[in-house]
Design a protein around this motif. Structure first.
Motif, PDB file in Angstrom:
ATOM      1  N   VAL A  26       0.868  -1.172   0.000  1.00 43.66           N
ATOM      2  CA  VAL A  26       0.000   0.000   0.000  1.00 43.66           C
ATOM      3  C   VAL A  26       0.903   1.220   0.000  1.00 43.66           C
ATOM      4  CG1 VAL A  26      -1.734   1.328   1.262  1.00 43.66           C
ATOM      5  CG2 VAL A  26      -1.830  -1.166   1.281  1.00 43.66           C
ATOM      6  N   TYR A  27       0.741   2.062  -1.011  1.00 39.07           N
ATOM      7  CA  TYR A  27       1.473   3.318  -1.095  1.00 39.07           C
ATOM      8  C   TYR A  27       0.515   4.428  -0.688  1.00 39.07           C
ATOM      9  CZ  TYR A  27       4.767   0.641  -3.913  1.00 39.07           C
ATOM     10  OH  TYR A  27       5.671  -0.294  -4.347  1.00 39.07           O
ATOM     11  N   ALA A  28       0.893   5.233   0.277  1.00 36.01           N
ATOM     12  CA  ALA A  28       0.048   6.332   0.736  1.00 36.01           C
ATOM     13  C   ALA A  28       0.836   7.630   0.633  1.00 36.01           C
ATOM     14  CB  ALA A  28      -0.394   6.101   2.173  1.00 36.01           C
ATOM     15  N   PHE A  29       0.195   8.648   0.067  1.00 42.45           N
ATOM     16  CA  PHE A  29       0.827   9.943  -0.169  1.00 42.45           C
ATOM     17  C   PHE A  29       0.007  11.043   0.475  1.00 42.45           C
ATOM     18  CE2 PHE A  29       2.219   7.148  -3.448  1.00 42.45           C
ATOM     19  CZ  PHE A  29       3.484   7.556  -3.810  1.00 42.45           C
ATOM     20  N   ALA A  30       0.673  12.056   1.004  1.00 45.72           N
ATOM     21  CA  ALA A  30       0.022  13.267   1.494  1.00 45.72           C
ATOM     22  C   ALA A  30       0.553  14.430   0.666  1.00 45.72           C
ATOM     23  CB  ALA A  30       0.325  13.479   2.968  1.00 45.72           C
ATOM     24  N   PHE A  31      -0.356  15.104  -0.021  1.00 43.60           N
ATOM     25  CA  PHE A  31       0.003  16.258  -0.843  1.00 43.60           C
ATOM     26  C   PHE A  31      -0.460  17.521  -0.129  1.00 43.60           C
ATOM     27  CE2 PHE A  31      -0.498  12.767  -3.799  1.00 43.60           C
ATOM     28  CZ  PHE A  31       0.619  12.896  -4.603  1.00 43.60           C
ATOM     29  N   ASP A  32       0.431  18.479   0.041  1.00 42.91           N
ATOM     30  CA  ASP A  32       0.082  19.748   0.670  1.00 42.91           C
ATOM     31  C   ASP A  32      -0.557  20.653  -0.381  1.00 42.91           C
ATOM     32  OD1 ASP A  32      -0.031  22.224   1.932  1.00 42.91           O
ATOM     33  OD2 ASP A  32       1.850  21.892   2.992  1.00 42.91           O
ATOM     34  N   THR A 148      -8.000  -6.913   3.186  1.00 46.11           N
ATOM     35  CA  THR A 148      -6.772  -6.521   3.881  1.00 46.11           C
ATOM     36  C   THR A 148      -6.280  -5.157   3.403  1.00 46.11           C
ATOM     37  OG1 THR A 148      -6.147  -8.840   4.173  1.00 46.11           O
ATOM     38  CG2 THR A 148      -4.379  -7.202   4.361  1.00 46.11           C
ATOM     39  N   LEU A 149      -6.261  -4.959   2.076  1.00 42.50           N
ATOM     40  CA  LEU A 149      -5.784  -3.694   1.523  1.00 42.50           C
ATOM     41  C   LEU A 149      -6.714  -2.544   1.889  1.00 42.50           C
ATOM     42  CD1 LEU A 149      -4.586  -4.958  -1.961  1.00 42.50           C
ATOM     43  CD2 LEU A 149      -3.161  -4.288  -0.006  1.00 42.50           C
ATOM     44  N   GLU A 150      -8.018  -2.760   1.814  1.00 38.69           N
ATOM     45  CA  GLU A 150      -8.972  -1.708   2.191  1.00 38.69           C
ATOM     46  C   GLU A 150      -8.839  -1.369   3.679  1.00 38.69           C
ATOM     47  OE1 GLU A 150     -12.717  -3.193   0.751  1.00 38.69           O
ATOM     48  OE2 GLU A 150     -12.328  -2.418  -1.272  1.00 38.69           O
ATOM     49  N   ASP A 151      -8.577  -2.373   4.525  1.00 40.57           N
ATOM     50  CA  ASP A 151      -8.363  -2.105   5.956  1.00 40.57           C
ATOM     51  C   ASP A 151      -7.131  -1.234   6.179  1.00 40.57           C
ATOM     52  OD1 ASP A 151     -10.610  -3.585   6.567  1.00 40.57           O
ATOM     53  OD2 ASP A 151      -9.512  -5.335   7.314  1.00 40.57           O
ATOM     54  N   PHE A 152      -6.044  -1.500   5.428  1.00 37.03           N
ATOM     55  CA  PHE A 152      -4.852  -0.654   5.519  1.00 37.03           C
ATOM     56  C   PHE A 152      -5.205   0.791   5.187  1.00 37.03           C
ATOM     57  CE2 PHE A 152      -1.759  -4.318   4.758  1.00 37.03           C
ATOM     58  CZ  PHE A 152      -1.112  -4.160   5.966  1.00 37.03           C
ATOM     59  N   ILE A 153      -5.907   0.994   4.099  1.00 31.08           N
ATOM     60  CA  ILE A 153      -6.214   2.347   3.619  1.00 31.08           C
ATOM     61  C   ILE A 153      -7.161   3.065   4.569  1.00 31.08           C
ATOM     62  CG2 ILE A 153      -7.391   3.605   1.755  1.00 31.08           C
ATOM     63  CD1 ILE A 153      -6.011   1.503  -0.143  1.00 31.08           C
ATOM     64  N   THR A 154      -8.137   2.356   5.113  1.00 34.66           N
ATOM     65  CA  THR A 154      -9.063   2.963   6.066  1.00 34.66           C
ATOM     66  C   THR A 154      -8.338   3.364   7.347  1.00 34.66           C
ATOM     67  OG1 THR A 154     -10.908   1.708   5.181  1.00 34.66           O
ATOM     68  CG2 THR A 154     -11.189   2.577   7.380  1.00 34.66           C
ATOM     69  N   ALA A 155      -7.299   2.624   7.727  1.00 31.46           N
ATOM     70  CA  ALA A 155      -6.613   2.835   9.001  1.00 31.46           C
ATOM     71  C   ALA A 155      -5.549   3.934   8.974  1.00 31.46           C
ATOM     72  CB  ALA A 155      -5.984   1.530   9.465  1.00 31.46           C
ATOM     73  N   ILE A 156      -5.303   4.572   7.842  1.00 30.43           N
ATOM     74  CA  ILE A 156      -4.325   5.668   7.804  1.00 30.43           C
ATOM     75  C   ILE A 156      -4.772   6.730   8.810  1.00 30.43           C
ATOM     76  CG2 ILE A 156      -3.338   7.517   6.388  1.00 30.43           C
ATOM     77  CD1 ILE A 156      -3.801   5.614   3.953  1.00 30.43           C
ATOM     78  N   LYS A 157      -3.888   7.142   9.689  1.00 27.33           N
ATOM     79  CA  LYS A 157      -4.249   8.066  10.770  1.00 27.33           C
ATOM     80  C   LYS A 157      -4.080   9.529  10.341  1.00 27.33           C
ATOM     81  CE  LYS A 157      -4.978   4.896  13.842  1.00 27.33           C
ATOM     82  NZ  LYS A 157      -6.314   4.441  13.970  1.00 27.33           N
ATOM     83  N   PRO A 158      -5.031  10.381  10.752  1.00 27.50           N
ATOM     84  CA  PRO A 158      -4.894  11.810  10.455  1.00 27.50           C
ATOM     85  C   PRO A 158      -3.868  12.461  11.375  1.00 27.50           C
ATOM     86  CG  PRO A 158      -6.856  11.425  11.742  1.00 27.50           C
ATOM     87  CD  PRO A 158      -6.263  10.069  11.437  1.00 27.50           C
ATOM     88  N   GLN A 159      -3.326  13.569  10.921  1.00 28.63           N
ATOM     89  CA  GLN A 159      -2.484  14.390  11.773  1.00 28.63           C
ATOM     90  C   GLN A 159      -3.400  15.208  12.677  1.00 28.63           C
ATOM     91  OE1 GLN A 159       0.954  14.378  11.731  1.00 28.63           O
ATOM     92  NE2 GLN A 159       0.699  12.677  10.317  1.00 28.63           N
TER      93      GLN A 159
END
Length: 173
Positions: A26-32, A148-159
């Motif tokens: 799972v690749y997760a990106f945060a764009f400002d 499993t992949l959807e659970d990873f993506i749902t679990a990304i924590k906010p700042q």
């Protein structure tokens, strides 16, 4: 590196769970959004337009870097292909799942000042060591992988302090 994003890679290796005989990523990106003033105030419609331009290889009004994200260097223009936009949970809040034939699914949500984007990778075949050949994943294995992949993506924590507001509050379908 000059990239305008912060990213993380989560990898689950096949040795961790033999029920899933392939590596999952799972690749997760945060764009400002401050880095894209031309998009910052356009909300979901502007983000959808930017994604569609990259997926369909149209002339870009805003280059959000999706091509780098999706590693499409050898991809041809998709022309009249339609993107499917579906509501889904991303990073614990409402977001969108973007589907395009021949491209990885892209998960999007916005928590100003950030846009969160994620995509997944895994092989659809695995090496059966007893038989000594490649075998396709069963429908049951594919269902486990999808969950499993959807659970990873749902679990990304906010700042702290991130919350959708204004034209970013609810994604447009």
């Amino acid at each position: 590196s000059g990239l305008r994003s912060v990213h993380s890679l989560v990898r689950s290796t096949r040795e961790a769970d033999e029920a899933i005989p392939v590596d999952l990523e799972v690749y997760a990106f945060a764009f400002d959004l401050a880095d894209w003033p031309e998009l910052k105030d356009k909300g979901w419609p502007g983000l959808k337009e930017s994604v569609a331009e990259e997926f369909l290889k149209q002339d870009k009004k805003v280059d959000f870097g999706w091509g780098f994200l999706l590693e499409e260097k050898g991809q041809r223009a998709m022309g009249s292909v339609k993107l499917a936009w579906m509501p889904t949970a991303v990073a614990g809040q409402p977001g969108l799942l973007v589907q395009c034939p021949g491209r990885p699914n892209l998960y999007l949500t916005a928590r100003p000042p950030y846009v969160i984007a994620a995509f997944t990778e895994y092989r659809t075949e695995y090496v059966n060591k007893r038989m000594g050949k490649e075998m396709p994943l069963s429908p049951e294995q594919q269902a486990v992988i999808k969950k499993t992949l959807e659970d990873f993506i749902t679990a990304i924590k906010p700042q702290k302090g991130e919350a959708p507001t204004g034209n970013w509050a609810v994604p447009a379908k």
